[in-house]
Design a protein around this motif. Structure first.
Motif, mmCIF file in Angstrom:
data_model
loop_
_atom_site.group_PDB
_atom_site.id
_atom_site.type_symbol
_atom_site.label_atom_id
_atom_site.label_comp_id
_atom_site.label_asym_id
_atom_site.label_seq_id
_atom_site.Cartn_x
_atom_site.Cartn_y
_atom_site.Cartn_z
ATOM 1 N N LEU A 33 -31.389 -11.369 -61.606
ATOM 2 C CA LEU A 33 -30.095 -11.984 -61.345
ATOM 3 C C LEU A 33 -29.117 -10.908 -60.888
ATOM 4 C CD1 LEU A 33 -29.671 -14.306 -64.469
ATOM 5 C CD2 LEU A 33 -30.624 -14.885 -62.227
ATOM 6 N N PRO A 34 -28.164 -11.253 -60.046
ATOM 7 C CA PRO A 34 -27.135 -10.275 -59.686
ATOM 8 C C PRO A 34 -26.463 -9.724 -60.945
ATOM 9 C CG PRO A 34 -26.958 -12.230 -58.309
ATOM 10 C CD PRO A 34 -27.949 -12.558 -59.375
ATOM 11 N N GLY A 35 -26.326 -8.415 -61.021
ATOM 12 C CA GLY A 35 -25.705 -7.790 -62.174
ATOM 13 C C GLY A 35 -26.657 -7.437 -63.289
ATOM 14 N N ASP A 36 -27.927 -7.870 -63.219
ATOM 15 C CA ASP A 36 -28.910 -7.416 -64.207
ATOM 16 C C ASP A 36 -28.955 -5.898 -64.218
ATOM 17 O OD1 ASP A 36 -29.636 -9.968 -64.904
ATOM 18 O OD2 ASP A 36 -31.643 -9.888 -64.013
ATOM 19 N N VAL A 43 -31.679 -4.354 -54.889
ATOM 20 C CA VAL A 43 -32.962 -4.992 -55.197
ATOM 21 C C VAL A 43 -33.216 -6.054 -54.142
ATOM 22 C CG1 VAL A 43 -34.358 -6.130 -56.947
ATOM 23 C CG2 VAL A 43 -32.502 -4.604 -57.649
ATOM 24 N N ILE A 44 -34.315 -5.913 -53.395
ATOM 25 C CA ILE A 44 -34.539 -6.716 -52.199
ATOM 26 C C ILE A 44 -35.821 -7.527 -52.330
ATOM 27 C CG2 ILE A 44 -34.913 -6.643 -49.704
ATOM 28 C CD1 ILE A 44 -33.413 -3.913 -49.769
ATOM 29 N N ASP A 45 -35.684 -8.838 -52.162
ATOM 30 C CA ASP A 45 -36.827 -9.736 -52.101
ATOM 31 C C ASP A 45 -37.210 -9.900 -50.643
ATOM 32 O OD1 ASP A 45 -38.628 -11.812 -52.070
ATOM 33 O OD2 ASP A 45 -37.319 -13.272 -53.046
ATOM 34 N N ALA A 58 -27.886 -4.556 -60.735
ATOM 35 C CA ALA A 58 -28.605 -5.036 -59.554
ATOM 36 C C ALA A 58 -27.667 -5.673 -58.553
ATOM 37 C CB ALA A 58 -29.671 -6.040 -59.974
ATOM 38 N N PHE A 59 -27.797 -5.252 -57.313
ATOM 39 C CA PHE A 59 -27.159 -5.904 -56.169
ATOM 40 C C PHE A 59 -28.306 -6.537 -55.390
ATOM 41 C CE2 PHE A 59 -25.121 -6.638 -52.215
ATOM 42 C CZ PHE A 59 -23.753 -6.637 -52.430
ATOM 43 N N THR A 60 -28.428 -7.852 -55.458
ATOM 44 C CA THR A 60 -29.631 -8.505 -54.949
ATOM 45 C C THR A 60 -29.486 -8.978 -53.509
ATOM 46 O OG1 THR A 60 -29.016 -10.720 -55.738
ATOM 47 C CG2 THR A 60 -30.192 -9.296 -57.283
ATOM 48 N N VAL A 61 -30.616 -8.943 -52.796
ATOM 49 C CA VAL A 61 -30.680 -9.432 -51.414
ATOM 50 C C VAL A 61 -32.017 -10.146 -51.218
ATOM 51 C CG1 VAL A 61 -30.508 -8.846 -48.971
ATOM 52 C CG2 VAL A 61 -29.382 -7.388 -50.669
ATOM 53 N N ARG A 62 -31.972 -11.310 -50.620
ATOM 54 C CA ARG A 62 -33.190 -11.994 -50.189
ATOM 55 C C ARG A 62 -33.183 -12.046 -48.671
ATOM 56 N NH1 ARG A 62 -32.664 -16.839 -52.403
ATOM 57 N NH2 ARG A 62 -33.966 -16.420 -54.221
ATOM 58 N N GLY A 110 -30.718 -14.740 -44.518
ATOM 59 C CA GLY A 110 -30.793 -13.971 -45.741
ATOM 60 C C GLY A 110 -29.645 -14.311 -46.664
ATOM 61 N N GLU A 111 -29.770 -13.867 -47.918
ATOM 62 C CA GLU A 111 -28.763 -14.175 -48.930
ATOM 63 C C GLU A 111 -28.449 -12.937 -49.753
ATOM 64 O OE1 GLU A 111 -29.535 -18.581 -50.426
ATOM 65 O OE2 GLU A 111 -31.371 -17.391 -50.397
ATOM 66 N N ILE A 112 -27.202 -12.829 -50.170
ATOM 67 C CA ILE A 112 -26.734 -11.674 -50.931
ATOM 68 C C ILE A 112 -26.190 -12.142 -52.275
ATOM 69 C CG2 ILE A 112 -24.918 -9.907 -51.024
ATOM 70 C CD1 ILE A 112 -25.263 -9.537 -48.033
ATOM 71 N N ASN A 113 -26.574 -11.410 -53.317
ATOM 72 C CA ASN A 113 -26.146 -11.696 -54.692
ATOM 73 C C ASN A 113 -26.472 -13.122 -55.112
ATOM 74 O OD1 ASN A 113 -25.234 -9.153 -55.519
ATOM 75 N ND2 ASN A 113 -23.310 -9.430 -54.402
#
Length: 237
Positions: free
Chosen positions: A175-178, A98-100, A71-75, A161-164
């Motif tokens: 979580l980032p990397g899930d 994966v985007i919130d 997962a590469f997460t973004v809010r 916004g926020e990354i990882n």
């Protein structure tokens, strides 16, 4: 955008509402490969059956599509995709974006132009708690996507916004990397440190299902499988 630093600390000081963290490595490549093609439902069964996204649907056309990857997460602020554009400059082939988006479907977070970028960056796929647009393009083979809904209305590009960072996407903590596993049934996140164990559990679960399927097919299923449960509840069977 570059963070500022202070004399008191070497840690970056981001503007309020913004944060860009490095990419998390995720599980080892052989573990990711081991999950390829495993059903999301079987992974969920091996994790107590109480995890995974709620309310998302796939917008790619092929029902038999499966993906897995870190997962590469973004809010993001609902309806704004500035930080998604930044994330697409940082992802690596095989990542799952994966985007919130807060579940908002009044403005699309990604569309056909961004799909072109996702294909070029060789993402494994996208999971979005928000809306998409340009459905005809997303229906083409080559870039799986799960999202909350769709609309023709486009996004703003202002942030924040926020990354990882840790996020919640459609009721699922990520979580980032899930390790993300997704198919027609839904989307599951597996903690990177638990992935090897969950892989073994999932394989064992599928072997058990294969035995049950054969007894169902042959009509030799043991009636005690459910009668014992009913008797324990006080039913005279």
């Amino acid at each position: 955008m570059e963070p500022t630093t202070t004399n008191a600390s070497s840690q970056p000081s981001w503007p309020a509402g913004f944060r860009i963290n490095p990419r998390a490595a995720g599980p080892a490549a052989d573990i990711v490969q081991g999950f390829q093609g495993l059903p999301a439902a079987a992974v969920g069964d091996s994790m107590s059956r109480h995890v995974g996204t709620l309310g998302l649907r796939q917008y790619h056309a092929r029902l038999d599509t499966t993906i897995c990857g870190p997962a590469f997460t973004v809010r993001v602020r609902p309806g704004d995709n500035l930080m998604i554009h930044k994330a697409l400059l940082m992802v690596r082939p095989g990542d799952v974006l994966v985007i919130d988006g807060g579940g908002d479907v009044t403005q699309a977070l990604v569309g056909g132009l961004m799909r072109t970028t996702c294909v070029a960056r060789k993402l494994a796929g996208l999971v979005i708690d928000g809306a998409v647009r340009d459905l005809v393009e997303w229906a083409e083979d080559g870039m799986p996507i799960w999202a909350r809904g769709h609309t023709h209305r486009g996004p703003t590009k202002d942030g924040p916004g926020e990354i990882n960072v840790p996020i919640v996407c459609a009721g699922m903590a990520v979580l980032p990397g899930d390790l993300i596993v997704a198919d027609a049934d839904g989307v599951i996140a597996v903690r990177a440190e638990d992935a090897a164990d969950i892989l073994a559990r999932t394989r064992a679960h599928l072997e058990k299902e294969a035995r049950i399927r054969e007894t169902n097919r042959s009509g030799t299923a043991d009636p005690e499988r459910f009668d014992a449960v009913l008797r324990a509840k006080g039913l005279p069977v």
